[in-house]
Design a protein around this motif. Sequence first.
Motif, PDB file in Angstrom:
ATOM      1  N   GLU A  55       0.835  -1.207   0.000  1.00 34.53           N
ATOM      2  CA  GLU A  55       0.000   0.000   0.000  1.00 34.53           C
ATOM      3  C   GLU A  55       0.869   1.256   0.000  1.00 34.53           C
ATOM      4  OE1 GLU A  55      -3.467   2.378   0.011  1.00 34.53           O
ATOM      5  OE2 GLU A  55      -2.972   0.384  -0.716  1.00 34.53           O
ATOM      6  N   LYS A  56       1.921   1.253   0.797  1.00 35.82           N
ATOM      7  CA  LYS A  56       2.821   2.416   0.842  1.00 35.82           C
ATOM      8  C   LYS A  56       3.439   2.672  -0.534  1.00 35.82           C
ATOM      9  CE  LYS A  56       7.005   4.228   2.933  1.00 35.82           C
ATOM     10  NZ  LYS A  56       8.071   4.075   3.910  1.00 35.82           N
ATOM     11  N   ARG A  92       2.303   1.659  -3.476  1.00 31.81           N
ATOM     12  CA  ARG A  92       1.233   2.057  -4.411  1.00 31.81           C
ATOM     13  C   ARG A  92       0.993   3.565  -4.322  1.00 31.81           C
ATOM     14  NH1 ARG A  92      -3.840   3.522  -4.517  1.00 31.81           N
ATOM     15  NH2 ARG A  92      -4.165   3.273  -2.294  1.00 31.81           N
ATOM     16  N   LEU A  93       0.919   4.076  -3.106  1.00 36.29           N
ATOM     17  CA  LEU A  93       0.700   5.515  -2.912  1.00 36.29           C
ATOM     18  C   LEU A  93       1.920   6.323  -3.365  1.00 36.29           C
ATOM     19  CD1 LEU A  93      -1.084   5.386   0.565  1.00 36.29           C
ATOM     20  CD2 LEU A  93      -2.126   5.885  -1.661  1.00 36.29           C
TER      21      LEU A  93
END
Length: 122
Positions: free
Chosen positions: A34-35, A37-38
């Motif tokens: 997630e990190k 991806r952001l």
Amino acid sequence: LPNKYKNNNEYILDLAIDKMYEQIVKKEIDNIMEKIRLMLGIAPEDYFIEQLDGEIAKCTSKKEIIISPEIIQFKRETIEYVIAHEFCHLKYKTHCKSFNDIMEENFENYIKIESELSGYKF
């Protein structure tokens, strides 16, 4: 019961530890995915955690990423670097200038990280 176990309790305990380890790895990788991806604004279609022969991570032609559970032995920054590297392969097949620019822009310590990973294929 495999030969390496003296009794059923040892076997059950070993299975429980393996399962717990898998859950820890999955949670940690979920957070890092997630990190990244952001950070990069791109993401794979899907990803899997499974044993790889001689590699710690790879990007497939189906735009999926496969990550070896062995990756967890590295520092978090190193794991993030490897996963970002695979994310970049979603966009660029080779280590072209644009690929390297993204990695250098997001990982100031990239030379140090790459030296830690020497000998590992990803």
